[in-house]
Design an enzyme around this catalytic site. Structure first.
Site, PDB file in Angstrom:
ATOM      1  CB  THR A  46      -0.867   8.940  -3.642  1.00  0.00           C
ATOM      2  OG1 THR A  46       0.068   7.913  -3.340  1.00  0.00           O
ATOM      3  CG2 THR A  46      -2.263   8.362  -3.650  1.00  0.00           C
ATOM      4  CE1 TYR A 109      -4.625  -7.274  -6.827  1.00  0.00           C
ATOM      5  CE2 TYR A 109      -2.951  -8.161  -8.274  1.00  0.00           C
ATOM      6  CZ  TYR A 109      -4.218  -8.218  -7.743  1.00  0.00           C
ATOM      7  OH  TYR A 109      -5.065  -9.232  -8.109  1.00  0.00           O
ATOM      8  CE1 TYR A 135       2.618   8.131   1.696  1.00  0.00           C
ATOM      9  CE2 TYR A 135       2.490   8.060  -0.705  1.00  0.00           C
ATOM     10  CZ  TYR A 135       1.906   8.342   0.509  1.00  0.00           C
ATOM     11  OH  TYR A 135       0.625   8.821   0.563  1.00  0.00           O
ATOM     12  NE  ARG A 140      -4.490   6.675  -1.495  1.00  0.00           N
ATOM     13  CZ  ARG A 140      -5.171   7.271  -2.461  1.00  0.00           C
ATOM     14  NH1 ARG A 140      -5.461   6.625  -3.567  1.00  0.00           N
ATOM     15  NH2 ARG A 140      -5.576   8.522  -2.332  1.00  0.00           N
ATOM     16  CE  LYS A 163       3.021  11.609   2.012  1.00  0.00           C
ATOM     17  NZ  LYS A 163       2.462  11.802   0.648  1.00  0.00           N
ATOM     18  CB  ILE A 205       4.889  14.960   1.922  1.00  0.00           C
ATOM     19  CG1 ILE A 205       6.421  15.062   2.027  1.00  0.00           C
ATOM     20  CG2 ILE A 205       4.461  14.885   0.465  1.00  0.00           C
ATOM     21  CD1 ILE A 205       7.182  13.879   1.459  1.00  0.00           C
TER      22      ILE A 205
END
Length: 294
Positions: A46, A109, A135, A140, A163, A205
């Site tokens: 990202t 989405y 992740y 997000r 993560k 991370i």
């Protein structure tokens, strides 16, 4: 199949003024990171604005990272997608290029159900032979990896870690308890590195590592060596900077910080815009207060 222990940098993608990828700048950033003790390069995540890279750019960034790193530290390639087929193709190509592991974000989405998550991640993992880190960043993607889903995915041979950027300590505690050590835990939030290490995490991370790689490495290394007080001191010392780096959408602030410090960065691609002046002053003050120089 653990990939790394310590501080991995979620490295930015530097752009030229014409918005083309600055591959020479990326090489310089990788050298800077490794010279300052970063334990892993995470490319095209990202923070690397992967959603604005076309496939040719995406794979070239991965290739440059692998070639420049030259086995000095592991390279993890972000190859996640909201299209499973696309994620599989990117992942296969990253493996061919020599990536040590993959970072797989939850589909965004179109999102999917928890059942769909299991099928999506399993399909990608089963298409390659290298380890995969999930992740989880619901802020997000609008989608959270439930504890039972993480547990089911931990049974896939090469899904080795997660993560966690949900920010929900209770959720993460339940996840660690349920998975019983079958998923390596990495903090995805720079303000929660010590808390996640205390839950058995293997590292972070990190975004802040783009400008403070040595300190981020030391924060994790001290904790894992038993110096919890020393680790906490670093966590609290960088706290104002971490807050400033997320006062606008990542990676707008960290790229502004890198430009200020003279590191290769350049602008963000639209729809991300130039940082608001008042917010930049906040970032600048945090950097100056810490005496950061490159």
């Amino acid at each position: 199949m653990s990939i790394f222990t310590g501080a991995g940098v979620a490295i930015i993608t530097p752009f030229n003024d014409d918005m083309s990828v600055n591959y020479e700048g990326l090489e310089k950033l990788i050298d800077f990171q490794i010279e300052n003790k970063t334990d892993c390069i995470v490319i095209c995540g990202t923070t690397g604005e992967s959603s604005t890279l076309n496939d040719e750019e995406h794979l070239e960034c991965i290739k440059v990272a692998i070639d420049r790193t030259n086995k000095r530290v592991p390279v993890i390639a972000g190859t996640g997608s909201n299209d499973t087929k696309h994620g599989i193709e990117l992942s296969k190509q990253a493996q061919k290029l020599g990536a040590d592991g993959l970072l797989q974000v939850t589909p965004y989405y179109n999102k999917t159900t928890q059942k769909g998550l299991i099928q999506h991640f399993s399909s990608i993992a089963n298409s390659v032979d290298i380890p995969v880190i999930l992740y989880n960043v619901p802020s997000r993607t609008g989608l959270n990896i439930d504890v039972d889903t993480a547990y089911a995915l931990s049974k896939v041979d090469n899904i080795v870690g997660i993560k966690e950027a949900s920010g929900n300590i209770g959720h993460i505690t339940n996840l660690v308890h349920k998975c019983e050590g079958n998923l390596d835990l990495y903090s995805g939030n720079d303000d929660q590195i010590v808390p996640l290490l205390s839950l058995g995490g293997k590292g972070v991370i990190s975004v802040v590592a783009n400008i403070m790689p040595r300190e981020t490495h030391d924060l994790v290394a001290k904790f894992l060596a038993g110096d919890v007080k020393g680790s906490l001191e670093i966590q609290l010392r960088i706290h104002e900077l971490v807050k400033a780096l997320f006062c606008e959408v990542n990676p707008i602030p960290v790229k502004a910080a890198m430009n200020y410090l003279g590191l290769p960065s350049g602008p963000c691609r639209l729809p991300l815009t130039e940082m608001e002046p008042a917010n930049f002053l906040r970032v600048k003050k945090a950097i100056d207060d810490l005496g950061i120089t490159i």
